[in-house]
Write an enzyme that holds these catalytic residues in place. Structure first.
Site, PDB file in Angstrom:
ATOM      1  N   HIS A   1      82.128   8.805 -10.654  1.00  0.00           N
ATOM      2  CA  HIS A   1      82.836   9.067  -9.399  1.00  0.00           C
ATOM      3  C   HIS A   1      81.964   9.894  -8.459  1.00  0.00           C
ATOM      4  CE1 HIS A   1      86.038   8.300 -12.344  1.00  0.00           C
ATOM      5  NE2 HIS A   1      86.751   7.862 -11.319  1.00  0.00           N
TER       6      HIS A   1
ATOM      7  N   MET B   1      77.875  14.403 -16.093  1.00  0.00           N
ATOM      8  CA  MET B   1      76.796  13.492 -15.728  1.00  0.00           C
ATOM      9  C   MET B   1      75.912  14.080 -14.634  1.00  0.00           C
ATOM     10  SD  MET B   1      77.077  11.219 -17.892  1.00  0.00           S
ATOM     11  CE  MET B   1      75.608  10.408 -17.284  1.00  0.00           C
TER      12      MET B   1
ATOM     13  N   ASP C   1      55.747  14.030 -13.432  1.00  0.00           N
ATOM     14  CA  ASP C   1      54.922  13.532 -12.333  1.00  0.00           C
ATOM     15  C   ASP C   1      53.926  14.586 -11.865  1.00  0.00           C
ATOM     16  OD1 ASP C   1      54.157  11.715 -10.175  1.00  0.00           O
ATOM     17  OD2 ASP C   1      55.264  13.069  -8.857  1.00  0.00           O
TER      18      ASP C   1
END
Length: 339
Positions: free
Chosen positions: A77, A111, A126
């Site tokens: 959501h 999440m 990175d």
């Protein structure tokens, strides 16, 4: 038998309808670690990589990732996040990552916290790949969550590569890691710093000092004055050896650090707080207005310091000769003859 919430009776993926759920304050904390080399850890700590501002870049990326979770995870959501914090720590060969996400709504923010850790970790990869292309992002997991009908949930332990579970977080080095193997948390009470409109300078000084003494340091964790109680609970979550707070000890109506600290203490150490106050007052009479306290929360030593650079220096000067003896006593050792 439990059912998967995102699968309907026909086995098709679905987005859960949360319209009937009550709005509650929800908090989730997730963690992970970029496993690399001692050389990379040293370079990141010294801010000496070809791509500069490594931790700042990864922190911003993690926050941005949390805000984009519903776009990345198809059945999540859209949430109005009220806060996302991303913090880093170090072991000999790991850069640890911890993310805290908060909202008020009908569904959780697990999440979002997990995505913040994952995106921050990938950004770290990175940034360091020129030096260590073999670095790995490991152990992305949920630690705790609050809110909703289930209330508090806490992970029982940390999964190992062999599938076994042990009761320790990755943030706490074991054995001979970082010398004495002691852990510390630096906590900052500052509404302006928490809002990003002022840069705290006291927390980093404390973190650097404690690291130099051989502590594994978590933080600085920055909380608004009104949320310092939540910050203390966060700082005490893994029962560190030491928690040092800075800020929120004055007479302002918003200064609540002493009250929040007293609420978690089992025993006070009034002599420590008074020694810090006296050292400050000798140079700056207004230091007498500090209401900071010190004491024990279980086996964790908790000390409040003022939010000024001078107050932090006074605290360091008082604490440094006491710490080894104090922590040894709390752990059940040490010499009691002179106390």
């Amino acid at each position: 038998m439990s059912e998967l919430s995102h699968v309907d009776r026909e086995g098709r993926a679905r987005m859960v309808d949360v319209s009937a759920k009550a709005d509650t304050t929800r908090v989730a904390v997730a963690a992970g670690a970029l496993r690399t080399t001692a050389e990379v850890v040293a370079l990141v700590r010294a801010d000496d990589l070809p791509k500069a501002d490594v931790l700042s870049t990864a922190r911003i990326a993690g926050i941005a990732g949390a805000k984009k979770t519903s776009e990345l995870i198809p059945l999540c959501h859209q949430l109005a996040l009220s806060s996302v914090k991303v913090e880093f720590g170090f072991t000999d060969t790991d850069i640890t990552i911890e993310a805290t996400a908060k909202t008020k709504g009908p569904t959780g923010v697990e999440m979002e916290a997990l995505t913040a850790v994952a995106v921050a970790g990938l950004t770290l990869h990175d940034m360091v790949k020129a030096v260590d292309p073999a670095a790995t992002l490991d152990g992305v997991r949920l630690l705790t969550k609050e809110g909703g009908k289930r209330g508090h949930w806490e992970r029982p332990g940390t999964p190992e590569p062999n599938g076994e579970t042990v009761a320790r977080p990755v943030e706490q080095p074991q054995g001979d890691d970082l010398g004495a193997g002691r852990s510390a948390v630096v906590l900052v009470a500052s509404t302006r710093a928490a809002a990003g409109i002022w840069e705290d300078t006291t927390g980093p000084v404390l973190a650097e000092w404690l690291t130099g003494l051989g502590f594994s340091v978590r933080g600085p964790l920055v909380y608004a004055d009104a949320e310092i109680g939540v910050g203390l609970a966060d700082a005490l979550r893994f029962a560190p050896s030491l928690v040092i707070s800075t800020g929120g000890t004055g007479a302002s109506p918003t200064d609540g650090t002493p009250e929040a600290t007293l609420a978690v203490l089992d025993r006070e150490l009034p002599g420590v707080a008074e020694a810090i106050r006296q050292r400050g007052t000798a140079k700056f009479p207004l230091a007498a207005l500090s209401r900071g306290v010190a004491g024990l929360a279980g086996r964790t030593v908790v000390v409040n310091l003022p939010g000024s650079p001078g107050g932090v220096k006074d605290g360091i000067a008082v604490l440094e000769p006491l710490l080894d003896h104090l922590l040894a006593q709390v752990a059940g050792g040490g010499d009691h003859d002179h106390v």
